[in-house]
Design a protein around this motif. Structure first.
Motif, PDB file in Angstrom:
ATOM      1  N   TYR A 197       0.795  -1.230   0.000  1.00 54.25           N
ATOM      2  CA  TYR A 197       0.000   0.000   0.000  1.00 54.25           C
ATOM      3  C   TYR A 197       0.828   1.281   0.000  1.00 54.25           C
ATOM      4  O   TYR A 197       0.282   2.355  -0.259  1.00 54.25           O
ATOM      5  CB  TYR A 197      -0.948   0.010   1.209  1.00 54.25           C
ATOM      6  N   ALA A 198       2.123   1.181   0.284  1.00 57.01           N
ATOM      7  CA  ALA A 198       2.954   2.390   0.337  1.00 57.01           C
ATOM      8  C   ALA A 198       4.095   2.350  -0.672  1.00 57.01           C
ATOM      9  O   ALA A 198       4.221   3.238  -1.515  1.00 57.01           O
ATOM     10  CB  ALA A 198       3.506   2.586   1.750  1.00 57.01           C
ATOM     11  N   LEU A 199       4.932   1.317  -0.605  1.00 57.15           N
ATOM     12  CA  LEU A 199       6.126   1.303  -1.450  1.00 57.15           C
ATOM     13  C   LEU A 199       5.799   1.079  -2.927  1.00 57.15           C
ATOM     14  O   LEU A 199       6.261   1.827  -3.797  1.00 57.15           O
ATOM     15  CB  LEU A 199       7.090   0.227  -0.949  1.00 57.15           C
ATOM     16  N   LYS A 200       5.008   0.066  -3.226  1.00 53.62           N
ATOM     17  CA  LYS A 200       4.693  -0.219  -4.633  1.00 53.62           C
ATOM     18  C   LYS A 200       3.989   0.957  -5.320  1.00 53.62           C
ATOM     19  O   LYS A 200       4.342   1.316  -6.454  1.00 53.62           O
ATOM     20  CB  LYS A 200       3.850  -1.487  -4.752  1.00 53.62           C
ATOM     21  N   PRO A 201       3.007   1.599  -4.677  1.00 51.78           N
ATOM     22  CA  PRO A 201       2.366   2.747  -5.335  1.00 51.78           C
ATOM     23  C   PRO A 201       3.306   3.914  -5.606  1.00 51.78           C
ATOM     24  O   PRO A 201       3.047   4.711  -6.514  1.00 51.78           O
ATOM     25  CB  PRO A 201       1.258   3.147  -4.348  1.00 51.78           C
TER      26      PRO A 201
END
Length: 261
Positions: free
Chosen positions: A231-235
């Motif tokens: 929810y944080a790094l990939k986006p």
């Protein structure tokens, strides 16, 4: 955030040190799928975010004006004052952590007989789980950020209580989570929706970007925290501003399932 204010040479030296630590499969350019490599690649992703924040603080930065932000959030017109992404991250961090923790800490003994254990266990991915919950709520809002004031904080609480890290936090009960979420969510709404903000209103994408960067920065080990990666790094790699480099994304795809097609 100190690294954001460092010199480009300092950041290049830090990056070079990480690069030297990467290990590859014998006779191959493919990275070894090791704990150390996963840690290094996440650190390189953090450096990508640092470089983007540092670069966005200079000329031609993608900062917004108060007027732009109010339009994006459904507010009215206002006086213009440029706010850069690094400041957005810093202001949110201060409002949600530095300013809320004294109130949270002072009330812990009202909701738990184990306040010292709670303080220790919250450091085990508790704060980054909180940010993940907030990110997921904002992602679900189809409209201006002002609508967040009507969103139930229970969605954030559920994200914490059902996290993959929750089993290691037995003293972080629903009552504790309720106290923490209510205080932090109230502070975020005040900043994002303008009531307590020194720079006006945040747009939805700005708020998500700042929270994602903050989650990646404060997580003690994103390599072991799938919710932060998802929810944080990939986006951040999918962000319109390309916060993660193509090389970093390729390496993340080698080592983490979240990047598989």
């Amino acid at each position: 955030m100190d690294l954001v204010r460092s010199t480009p040479d300092d950041r290049r030296r830090r990056r070079a040190g990480h690069e030297e630590g990467l290990k590859r499969e014998p006779g191959s350019r493919r990275l070894k799928n090791s704990e150390k490599n996963r840690s290094i690649v996440v650190d390189l992703a953090r450096l990508d975010a640092v470089d983007w924040l540092a670069g966005s603080s200079g000329d031609g930065a993608p900062g917004r004006t108060r007027q732009d932000s109010e339009r994006a959030s459904g507010g009215g017109r206002g006086a213009e004052s440029h706010v850069q992404p690094a400041e957005q991250v810093s202001v949110l961090a201060k409002a949600m952590a530095t300013e809320t923790w004294p109130r949270i800490s002072g009330r812990l003994d009202q909701v738990t007989p184990h306040p010292r254990d709670v303080r220790r266990e919250l450091a085990h991915h508790g704060w980054c789980d909180l940010l993940v919950g907030m990110i997921r709520v904002i992602e679900s809002v189809n409209g201006p950020l002002r609508a967040l004031s009507r969103m139930p904080a229970s969605l954030i609480k559920d994200a914490i209580l059902t996290s993959s890290a929750q089993d290691a936090r037995p003293h972080v009960t629903a009552a504790v989570v309720g106290l923490v979420v209510d205080e932090v969510w109230r502070a975020f709404i005040a900043v994002a929706c303008g009531g307590g903000s020194p720079f006006g209103l945040l747009g939805g994408e700005e708020a998500l970007r700042a929270l994602r960067i903050l989650a990646v920065f404060i997580c003690p080990a994103p390599r072991r925290h799938p919710e932060v990666r998802r929810y944080a790094l990939k986006p951040l790699g999918e962000d319109v501003h390309h916060i993660l480099t193509a090389q970093t994304e390729a390496r993340l795809a080698e080592l983490f399932a979240e990047w598989l097609p």
